[in-house]
Scaffold this active site. Sequence first.
Site, PDB file in Angstrom:
ATOM      1  N   ASN A 220       5.455   3.521  -6.552  1.00 21.27           N
ATOM      2  CA  ASN A 220       4.383   4.435  -6.158  1.00 21.27           C
ATOM      3  C   ASN A 220       4.671   5.810  -6.759  1.00 21.27           C
ATOM      4  OD1 ASN A 220       5.983   6.079  -4.231  1.00 21.27           O
ATOM      5  ND2 ASN A 220       6.129   4.131  -3.154  1.00 21.27           N
ATOM      6  N   ASP A 288       5.424  -0.918   0.682  1.00 22.68           N
ATOM      7  CA  ASP A 288       5.156  -1.806   1.822  1.00 22.68           C
ATOM      8  C   ASP A 288       5.465  -3.259   1.504  1.00 22.68           C
ATOM      9  OD1 ASP A 288       4.244   0.104   3.724  1.00 22.68           O
ATOM     10  OD2 ASP A 288       2.481   0.393   2.458  1.00 22.68           O
ATOM     11  N   LYS A 298      13.149 -12.324 -17.577  1.00 24.17           N
ATOM     12  CA  LYS A 298      11.866 -11.685 -17.891  1.00 24.17           C
ATOM     13  C   LYS A 298      10.758 -12.745 -17.873  1.00 24.17           C
ATOM     14  CE  LYS A 298       9.463  -8.948 -21.282  1.00 24.17           C
ATOM     15  NZ  LYS A 298       9.336  -8.652 -22.696  1.00 24.17           N
ATOM     16  N   ASP A 316      10.675  -2.360   7.653  1.00 23.18           N
ATOM     17  CA  ASP A 316      10.300  -0.973   7.953  1.00 23.18           C
ATOM     18  C   ASP A 316      11.564  -0.242   8.402  1.00 23.18           C
ATOM     19  OD1 ASP A 316       9.429   1.431   9.247  1.00 23.18           O
ATOM     20  OD2 ASP A 316       7.412   0.599   9.224  1.00 23.18           O
ATOM     21  N   ILE A 317      12.063   0.633   7.529  1.00 25.29           N
ATOM     22  CA  ILE A 317      13.368   1.270   7.770  1.00 25.29           C
ATOM     23  C   ILE A 317      13.272   2.227   8.970  1.00 25.29           C
ATOM     24  CG2 ILE A 317      15.242   2.582   6.686  1.00 25.29           C
ATOM     25  CD1 ILE A 317      13.940   1.708   3.968  1.00 25.29           C
ATOM     26  N   PHE A 335       7.624  10.373   8.496  1.00 29.69           N
ATOM     27  CA  PHE A 335       6.487  11.005   7.832  1.00 29.69           C
ATOM     28  C   PHE A 335       5.307  10.054   7.919  1.00 29.69           C
ATOM     29  CE2 PHE A 335       7.127  14.943   5.372  1.00 29.69           C
ATOM     30  CZ  PHE A 335       8.414  15.229   5.770  1.00 29.69           C
ATOM     31  N   LYS A 349       1.291   6.123  14.522  1.00 24.68           N
ATOM     32  CA  LYS A 349       2.551   5.726  13.858  1.00 24.68           C
ATOM     33  C   LYS A 349       3.757   6.108  14.714  1.00 24.68           C
ATOM     34  CE  LYS A 349       1.382   5.324   9.136  1.00 24.68           C
ATOM     35  NZ  LYS A 349       1.105   5.928   7.868  1.00 24.68           N
ATOM     36  N   LYS A 353       6.077   3.011  15.632  1.00 20.55           N
ATOM     37  CA  LYS A 353       7.416   2.898  15.034  1.00 20.55           C
ATOM     38  C   LYS A 353       8.509   3.286  16.030  1.00 20.55           C
ATOM     39  CE  LYS A 353       5.708   3.194  10.391  1.00 20.55           C
ATOM     40  NZ  LYS A 353       6.164   2.957   9.042  1.00 20.55           N
TER      41      LYS A 353
HETATM   42  N1  CTP Z   1       8.704   3.777   6.211  1.00 20.41           N
HETATM   43  C1  CTP Z   1       9.899   3.095   6.185  1.00 20.41           C
HETATM   44  N2  CTP Z   1       9.946   1.819   5.734  1.00 20.41           N
HETATM   45  C2  CTP Z   1       8.834   1.192   5.308  1.00 20.41           C
HETATM   46  C3  CTP Z   1       7.596   1.881   5.326  1.00 20.41           C
HETATM   47  C4  CTP Z   1       7.559   3.174   5.779  1.00 20.41           C
HETATM   48  O1  CTP Z   1      10.933   3.661   6.566  1.00 20.41           O
HETATM   49  N3  CTP Z   1       8.917  -0.034   4.872  1.00 20.41           N
HETATM   50  C5  CTP Z   1       8.663   5.123   6.763  1.00 20.41           C
HETATM   51  C6  CTP Z   1       8.344   6.224   5.777  1.00 20.41           C
HETATM   52  O2  CTP Z   1       9.533   6.749   5.193  1.00 20.41           O
HETATM   53  C7  CTP Z   1       7.640   7.243   6.652  1.00 20.41           C
HETATM   54  C8  CTP Z   1       6.931   6.385   7.689  1.00 20.41           C
HETATM   55  O3  CTP Z   1       7.628   5.136   7.699  1.00 20.41           O
HETATM   56  O4  CTP Z   1       8.564   8.044   7.344  1.00 20.41           O
HETATM   57  C9  CTP Z   1       5.489   6.126   7.476  1.00 20.41           C
HETATM   58  O5  CTP Z   1       5.252   5.742   6.155  1.00 20.41           O
HETATM   59  P1  CTP Z   1       3.762   5.519   5.657  1.00 20.41           P
HETATM   60  O6  CTP Z   1       3.795   5.049   4.232  1.00 20.41           O
HETATM   61  O7  CTP Z   1       2.913   6.707   5.983  1.00 20.41           O
HETATM   62  O8  CTP Z   1       3.283   4.384   6.626  1.00 20.41           O
HETATM   63  P2  CTP Z   1       3.329   2.852   6.569  1.00 20.41           P
HETATM   64  O9  CTP Z   1       4.247   2.370   7.611  1.00 20.41           O
HETATM   65  O10 CTP Z   1       3.614   2.393   5.180  1.00 20.41           O
HETATM   66  O11 CTP Z   1       1.843   2.510   7.012  1.00 20.41           O
HETATM   67  P3  CTP Z   1       0.488   2.561   6.167  1.00 20.41           P
HETATM   68  O12 CTP Z   1       0.846   2.283   4.738  1.00 20.41           O
HETATM   69  O13 CTP Z   1      -0.311   1.515   6.816  1.00 20.41           O
HETATM   70  O14 CTP Z   1      -0.092   3.933   6.378  1.00 20.41           O
END
Ligand code: CTP
Length: 411
Positions: A220, A288, A298, A316-317, A335, A349, A353
């Site tokens: 990303n 995600d 490859k 999801d960390i 965030f 969130k 979370k």
């Molecule tokens: N985060 C994480 N691990 C993941 C996804 C997200 O630790 N696999 C953490 C990000 O570092 C951030 C928070 O979760 O602190 C929210 O990330 P965000 O991308 O806004 O949300 P998502 O959980 O990915 O939800 P969505 O994409 O549906 O908005």
Amino acid sequence: MLSEIGGLSVTSQKSVLLIIGGGIAAYKCLELIRLLSKAGIKTRAILTKAAEQFVTPLSVAALIGEKVYTDLFSLTDEAEMGHIQLSRSTDLVVVAPATADLMAKMASGLATDLATTALLATDKPVMIAPAMNVRMWGHPATQRNLAQLKKDGVKVIGPDEGDMACGEYGPGRLSEPDAIAAKIIDFLKGTGNKPLTGKKMLVTAGPTHEPIDPVRYIANRSSGKQGYAIAEALAALGADVTLISGPTQLDVPGGVKRIDVESASDMLAATTLALPVDGAIFAAAVADWRVANSSDQKVKKKDGALPDLTLAENPDILATVSQLKSGRPELVVGFAAETQNIIENGSSKLVRKGCDWIVANDVSPDTGTFGGDRNSVHLITNDGVDSWPSQSKAEVSSQLAKQISEYFQGR
Ligand code: CTP
């Protein structure tokens, strides 16, 4: 603006020796001096000969309320205050704009005028805010000098990326005066007061790269700038900071321990290994999904047939750490990067979370947040929502670090 970072204003009178280099951006130093004086910081100034072409000693003197130093061999200056004393009777030396020429002289230890002599004679910390044409900035000689200066302990602010006075575009613009002032104020506060001393902090930053095969990946657009700035702001307050970073182009901030990772799984493993910590800030833009059937070899094109990629959800960390039964950090901050219904999505969130605070920000393309230098955030806690004004990522980080230190002081 300083009113937005007014909470950071320095109480006991600190002083800065500002060395103004000869670049078109020298005029921005007038605003910098005004912001420093508003924060109660005394500025003394040295102008190089080239700087006098861009800003007059008289206008600088009028703002700082005392004479400006320009000449190494002025007998009156030496009688009043010699270059050695000038370089030492200060808390911090700031070079802005730091031209390619000044950086080269500093890196080689040359002392050819008052500015470079003071820089060589000082026993105080030095910060530089480089500004120059994009090609001069990218030149291997300048990059070599930059690396040397960092090795010598010089702190570097910017440069920013954008349109340049010469008509080109790219990195090389002097950071905005409010961002430079915020860094100076933070540093000066930190010299006397390090409220996070003894606290261990973990920060995740940057994107993750999810491999498709050994040469391709899904990623990303995260630059990592916000997470790096937070790590730096926490370290400036005395915290022992571990930065777990996905791939970025950024330098590791001074005093921060960086662990490089690629994928979300690597980031989770490195995060788990870095525990226990007192506080954890999850600023990374973790992918995600990963490719469940990634290949060790490859992937080759086969008669126009498209590869069959299967996606699997990444761990999801933030949620994993927030929901730890034992060893959970006392303060977990996430965030929420949103493009619509920012506060509503951020608040859900926080609950989903299980973290303590959410910094929700608008990452719609027209805000320029992703990859840019500014951010407009809302701090969501169980006590409510605090919407902060649009400010530089450095200022957002300072404000967040300050709020984190207040949280720990209040415990
Ligand atoms: N985060 C994480 N691990 C993941 C996804 C997200 O630790 N696999 C953490 C990000 O570092 C951030 C928070 O979760 O602190 C929210 O990330 P965000 O991308 O806004 O949300 P998502 O959980 O990915 O939800 P969505 O994409 O549906 O908005």
